[in-house]
Enzyme design. Structure first.
Site, PDB file in Angstrom:
ATOM      1  N   GLU A 114       8.859  -3.022   2.756  1.00 36.15           N
ATOM      2  CA  GLU A 114       8.561  -2.284   3.986  1.00 36.15           C
ATOM      3  C   GLU A 114       9.114  -2.884   5.278  1.00 36.15           C
ATOM      4  O   GLU A 114       8.344  -3.324   6.143  1.00 36.15           O
ATOM      5  CB  GLU A 114       7.041  -2.131   4.153  1.00 36.15           C
ATOM      6  N   GLU A 158       3.150   0.878  -4.438  1.00 38.12           N
ATOM      7  CA  GLU A 158       1.818   0.665  -3.865  1.00 38.12           C
ATOM      8  C   GLU A 158       1.165   2.024  -3.651  1.00 38.12           C
ATOM      9  O   GLU A 158       1.820   2.969  -3.204  1.00 38.12           O
ATOM     10  CB  GLU A 158       1.872  -0.028  -2.491  1.00 38.12           C
TER      11      GLU A 158
HETATM   12  C1  BGC Z   1       1.651  -3.424   2.526  1.00 34.26           C
HETATM   13  C2  BGC Z   1       0.503  -4.211   1.960  1.00 34.26           C
HETATM   14  C3  BGC Z   1      -0.784  -3.777   2.621  1.00 34.26           C
HETATM   15  C4  BGC Z   1      -1.015  -2.315   2.300  1.00 34.26           C
HETATM   16  C5  BGC Z   1      -2.289  -1.730   2.879  1.00 34.26           C
HETATM   17  C6  BGC Z   1       1.348  -1.973   2.763  1.00 34.26           C
HETATM   18  O1  BGC Z   1       1.821  -1.612   4.018  1.00 34.26           O
HETATM   19  O2  BGC Z   1       2.804  -3.614   1.765  1.00 34.26           O
HETATM   20  O3  BGC Z   1       0.782  -5.564   2.136  1.00 34.26           O
HETATM   21  O4  BGC Z   1      -1.872  -4.555   2.263  1.00 34.26           O
HETATM   22  O5  BGC Z   1       0.038  -1.554   2.776  1.00 34.26           O
HETATM   23  O6  BGC Z   1      -2.260  -1.738   4.263  1.00 34.26           O
END
Ligand code: BGC
Length: 446
Positions: free
Chosen positions: A162, A351
């Site tokens: 990101e 994610e």
């Molecule tokens: C990031 C994580 C973060 C998650 C939740 C993403 O932007 O890669 O490190 O904990 O979102 O905010």
């Protein structure tokens, strides 16, 4: 219809968010050590000094992975453990990761390594950090050293996690480390250096280990149609790739990263008009990669208006997570599809998850029905993406365990496992058992 039989299920974490042991075995400070130790930068002054202490408790994280039954784990390698000041090599820094990788492999779990999850060495930040092209070169050097070290053991890498956040939040909004608020040309310099880092990292990893597969983890504005009409779908697609037109800060856009990385050009927008961007640089940035990783949390709702796409405001009281992020499950279908159609590469969700107000109940368990409901909605839509022809290969839940949520500290809990920060014990939430059944049935139970 269901997920492909070889669909891969996993969970994810990041080095600074879980490891702790901030000054052990020669680790140097990163911008997040400095930032979190600066008054009023993080919630209640929380730092990653101890975090979940995974540095000393990886065996417990491994038990968590085993309970879930996942066969894939995405985690970060901290740059400042291996190069404490960004330049000087520290062999001892590998000891922990050797253990992690070996235990994963012994247990039939494939390691997926994120090479950069925001922990720029403070020593390099002191020289300008991402404003300095040298940072890109040194990060690529680190990437090559890691790939060489793990040759034959690790086959999957992500370059940057990101850049939209570590540049957008760190150098534009100032909410994240190093807390700068730049705009215009100096901001573009940071962005361009991050893009160069990506390209140079791909080259370095390929050189060190030609058998490795490499991708990136991107985020940014997602847009979903208000209705399932052709016009709204087209409006959402257009809006999603309209750099700078929506969202709170300039760089929060998928194509700010993916266009240069995959097409060798920046979006057509005055922000990118600069003599600094040369053809030679764009050729470095545009490297063949094997897959796209998407970090998907929430999206805007868009409809076709008289003068082009229109953002549809969320209605009062519409569903949100504990962090007040909108719940927009159809992004797993539409946004994945828009990305796949545009870039034509296999896609992984690297994610996805949410923060809930989790606690231990009177019965000693952690009940998190909100997480189960959210995941059920999101994963059903992901299944639809596959049915719709998207080459979707896998899903990594964010996150394996509760952890240091950057500026929000330990206030926000994203884990499938609850961490008691007094004892550092991990405990499965209801969602962990639920996710295990999803993994077991390859999503049949959704
Ligand atoms: C990031 C994580 C973060 C998650 C939740 C993403 O932007 O890669 O490190 O904990 O979102 O905010």
């Amino acid at each position: 219809m269901s997920f492909p039989t070889d669909f891969l299920w996993g969970a994810a974490s990041a080095a600074y968010q879980i490891e702790g042991a901030a000054s052990e075995d020669g680790r140097g400070p990163s911008v997040w050590d400095t930032f979190s130790h600066t008054p009023e930068k993080t919630f209640d002054g929380h730092t990653g000094d101890i975090a979940c202490d995974s540095y000393h408790r990886f065996e417990e994280d491994l038990e968590a992975l085993k309970l879930l039954g996942v066969k894939h784990y995405r985690f970060g390698i901290s740059w400042t453990r291996i190069f404490p000041d960004g330049r000087t090599f520290n062999e001892r820094g590998f000891a922990y990761y050797d253990k992690v990788v070996d235990l994963l492999l012994q247990n039939g779990i494939t390691p997926w390594v994120t090479l950069f999850h925001w922990d720029t060495p403070q020593a390099l930040e002191d020289e300008g950090g991402w404003q300095n092209r040298e940072t890109a070169r040194l990060l690529a050097q680190f990437a090559g050293v890691v790939a060489e070290h793990f040759h034959g053991r690790v086959y999957h890498y992500f370059t940057l996690n990101e850049p939209q956040c570590f540049i957008g939040l760190g150098y534009e909004a100032g909410w994240h480390a190093p807390g700068k608020t730049l705009s215009g040309a100096p901001l573009l310099t940071c962005w361009h250096n991050a893009m160069l880092a990506h390209g140079m990292m791909v080259q370095a990893v390929r050189k060190a280990d030609p058998s490795a597969q490499i991708g990136l983890a991107s985020c940014g504005l997602g847009c979903v149609p208000e209705r399932e009409s052709e016009a709204d779908i087209e409006a959402a697609r257009t809006a999603m790739f309209s750099f700078g037109a929506y969202g709170n800060f300039t760089l929060f856009s998928q194509n700010a990263f993916l266009d240069p990385a995959l097409f060798g050009r920046y979006p057509d927008h005055p922000f990118f008009d600069s003599p600094e961007i040369t053809k030679e640089d764009l050729a470095i940035i545009q490297q063949p990669i094997d897959f796209i990783g998407l970090n998907f949390y929430n999206a805007y709702v868009v409809r076709a208006g008289k003068n082009g796409p229109e953002q549809v405001p969320f209605y009062r009281g519409s569903p949100t997570t504990a962090l007040r992020w909108a719940i927009t499950p159809t992004m797993m279908h539409y946004c994945t599809k828009f990305i796949y159609e545009r870039y034509q590469l296999p896609v992984y969700i690297t994610e996805n998850g949410l923060s809930c107000n989790d606690k231990v109940y009177l019965d000693g368990k952690v009940h998190d029905p909100d997480r189960i409901d959210f995941l059920q909605r999101y994963l059903r839509e992901l299944k639809r993406a596959g049915e719709d022809g998207v080459d979707i290969r896998g899903y990594f839940h964010w996150s394996l365990i509760d952890n240091f949520e950057w500026a929000d500290g330990y206030k926000e809990r994203f884990g499938l496992f609850f961490v008691d920060y007094q004892t550092l014990e991990r405990q499965p939430k209801d969602s962990a058992f639920w996710y295990r059944s999803v993994v077991e049935t390859n999503g049949e139970n959704l």
